[in-house]
Design an enzyme around this catalytic site. Structure first.
Site, PDB file in Angstrom:
ATOM      1  N   HIS A 259       6.460  -7.609   1.586  1.00  0.00           N
ATOM      2  CA  HIS A 259       7.110  -6.411   2.055  1.00  0.00           C
ATOM      3  C   HIS A 259       7.901  -6.567   3.016  1.00  0.00           C
ATOM      4  O   HIS A 259       7.802  -7.416   4.065  1.00  0.00           O
ATOM      5  CB  HIS A 259       5.927  -5.356   2.373  1.00  0.00           C
ATOM      6  CG  HIS A 259       6.488  -3.980   2.526  1.00  0.00           C
ATOM      7  ND1 HIS A 259       7.108  -3.417   3.692  1.00  0.00           N
ATOM      8  CD2 HIS A 259       5.942  -3.051   1.659  1.00  0.00           C
ATOM      9  CE1 HIS A 259       7.122  -2.120   3.090  1.00  0.00           C
ATOM     10  NE2 HIS A 259       6.444  -1.753   2.072  1.00  0.00           N
ATOM     11  N   ASP A 316       2.042  -1.832  -4.411  1.00  0.00           N
ATOM     12  CA  ASP A 316       2.298  -1.768  -6.037  1.00  0.00           C
ATOM     13  C   ASP A 316       1.239  -2.548  -6.608  1.00  0.00           C
ATOM     14  O   ASP A 316       1.183  -2.467  -7.846  1.00  0.00           O
ATOM     15  CB  ASP A 316       3.723  -2.171  -6.173  1.00  0.00           C
ATOM     16  CG  ASP A 316       4.933  -1.379  -5.628  1.00  0.00           C
ATOM     17  OD1 ASP A 316       4.542  -0.131  -6.074  1.00  0.00           O
ATOM     18  OD2 ASP A 316       5.550  -1.750  -4.933  1.00  0.00           O
TER      19      ASP A 316
END
Length: 366
Positions: A259, A316
């Site tokens: 991320h 996700d």
């Protein structure tokens, strides 16, 4: 112009906001000052109200807010007819942005841009997104569209319209948590796009369409669909280790990991992992959860232990596992993400309108 160019605007502070706080080093995510892990146990209506109005609702405020959302769920025959014209080979995001554009033509506040009108527009989109997404899915599968149930919760009604049967209590709670965990994430690409459109004083529907177009990308919301496809490709816990090693050797991205902001475990991923475990146990089918755990273990060993890279599961990864257990088709995954994120987009657009300056950065000519 002064200053160095930060590729991808990394670590560039673009504006002030009172909506969401992130500490990427400590793994903290808060909406309006509340940790998202605690908010995930509330209803989506409560968190949606909190994001948009900046405070927790009183009982009567929440009741009125929820009633309005329920009353606005229906999308009408015209929008359903247009959904039928959409190319069924596309993913649901394309249909969602098409219908959002058409929906603006039908909005009673079409030509009004004051705060009260924009709040009403936003609530209509929050209410109608689940109906649009599920209607498209059913039409795509050759099934009849199911009318909203005006008494079910936001999440339970979504699963009901998608399947045609009432979800279990756990399924309803999990999809509510999913919408909450998806609701906002500071200046992510889609939210920044929506605020940029808003800064031109364009209308709210246009701003949301900007967010939808941005969320679709595989490096943003589209990663959730990629995770689901990855799970199908591996298909067995035994294949997870070799799959991860192959991705790393080929210098390919392992979907659902890493991320831009978090240098530790994404706090949303922790909640999703627990939700995935719970739904796997209820369904007495641990396959997808076990594959995911094997992927996570292999990734941790290779990225963190062997290479010293802070690459952990992001939002996700385990959400893709949850969607597998909820029987959400991969091509629907990003649109389900948008169904939760719409409240965050509305909150940010309203904040942008309230103290606006045109967002117009500069480029360094080379």
């Amino acid at each position: 112009m002064k200053g160095e160019v930060e590729t991808g605007l990394e670590n560039v502070v673009a504006l002030e906001s009172s909506i969401t706080f992130i500490d990427g080093e400590k793994g903290i995510l808060q909406y309006r000052g509340y940790d998202v892990e605690k908010l995930a146990n509330l209803t989506y209506d409560e968190v949606s109200y909190l994001l948009i109005h900046g405070k927790n609702p009183e009982d009567e405020e929440l009741e009125a807010y929820s009633r309005t959302l329920k009353d606005e769920r229906r999308i009408g025959s015209t929008l359903i007819e247009v959904l039928g014209f959409c190319n069924f080979n596309i993913e649901a995001m394309d249909a969602l942005k098409t219908i959002t554009s058409l929906m603006s033509h039908c909005d009673p506040d079409l030509n009004t841009n004051n705060p009260q009108a924009n709040t009403r527009k936003g609530m209509r989109m929050i209410a109608k997104f689940p109906t649009i997404v599920t209607s498209f899915s059913r039409l795509k599968r050759g099934m009849n569209v199911i009318e909203p149930d005006y008494e079910m919760s936001h999440g339970a009604n979504f699963l009901y319209m998608l399947r045609g049967s009432r979800p279990t209590n756990l399924e309803a709670r999990i999809i509510e948590s999913d919408f909450i965990l998806s609701a906002d994430h500071e200046l992510n690409p889609s939210t920044f796009a929506a605020r940029t459109v808003t800064s031109t004083l364009s209308d709210l529907h246009s701003a949301v369409i900007g967010g939808l177009c941005t969320l679709k990308g595989p490096l943003h919301g589209g990663a959730r669909m990629a995770v689901m496809n990855m799970l199908d490709e591996i298909d067995s816990p035994k294949g997870a280790q070799n799959f991860v090693l192959h991705k790393i050797e080929k210098h390919e991205k392992l979907m659902g990991f890493g991320h831009r902001v978090y240098k530790t475990y994404d706090p949303r991923a922790r909640v999703y992992k627990q939700l995935a475990r719970e739904i796997a146990m209820e369904k007495n089918d641990m396959k997808w959860f076990e594959i995911a755990e094997k992927i996570e273990g292999a990734a941790y060993e290779e990225y963190v232990q062997n290479r010293g890279k802070p690459i952990y599961p992001n939002v996700d990864f385990y959400s893709g596992v949850v969607y597998k257990y909820l029987d959400i088709p991969p091509k629907l995954a990003t649109a389900v993400f948008a169904t939760g994120r719409i409240s965050g987009w509305i909150a940010h657009c309203l904040e942008q309108y309230s103290d606006n300056r045109l967002i117009r950065p500069r480029a360094k000519f080379v």
